[in-house]
Design an enzyme around this catalytic site. Sequence first.
Site, PDB file in Angstrom:
ATOM      1  N   ARG A 202       0.782  -1.102  -0.118  1.00 24.88           N
ATOM      2  CA  ARG A 202      -0.068  -0.090  -0.180  1.00 24.88           C
ATOM      3  C   ARG A 202       0.826   1.110  -0.041  1.00 24.88           C
ATOM      4  O   ARG A 202       0.568   2.098  -0.675  1.00 24.88           O
ATOM      5  CB  ARG A 202      -0.919  -0.014   1.159  1.00 24.88           C
TER       6      ARG A 202
ATOM      7  N   HIS B 197       2.860   6.192  -2.175  1.00 29.90           N
ATOM      8  CA  HIS B 197       3.916   7.128  -1.935  1.00 29.90           C
ATOM      9  C   HIS B 197       4.990   6.998  -3.089  1.00 29.90           C
ATOM     10  O   HIS B 197       5.822   8.348  -3.216  1.00 29.90           O
ATOM     11  CB  HIS B 197       4.620   6.930  -0.580  1.00 29.90           C
TER      12      HIS B 197
END
Length: 114
Positions: free
Chosen positions: A74, A79
């Site tokens: 995730r 990011h």
Amino acid sequence: MRPERLYLIDIVEAADAIARFLADVDEETSMQDELRQRAVLQKVVVIGEAAARLPAEFKSRHPEIPWPDIVAFRNIAVHEYFAVDWRIVWITATQEVPELRRRILFLLEKIGDD
């Protein structure tokens, strides 16, 4: 705080959505369909977000689920978006997510209505 059971249900529902998105689609078709790729990735992020929000104590009681790997995926998707390897997303979505769904359903049965 939201009950753990609801986060687990979020994971199952996201896995079900991924299965619907990829029903009758092969890897090559998926790689050429940006909308489908993004939809699958968003649900993988939901799975990781739900896993991240589970209390550490809960996750430590259930080490059979690879919580750190789920959260790490995730984090990369969110990011390091431009570094996402779509082949890894495909493998995750078609192999790892169905297995995770099975394990989470088993866990939901095991914990009952706690």
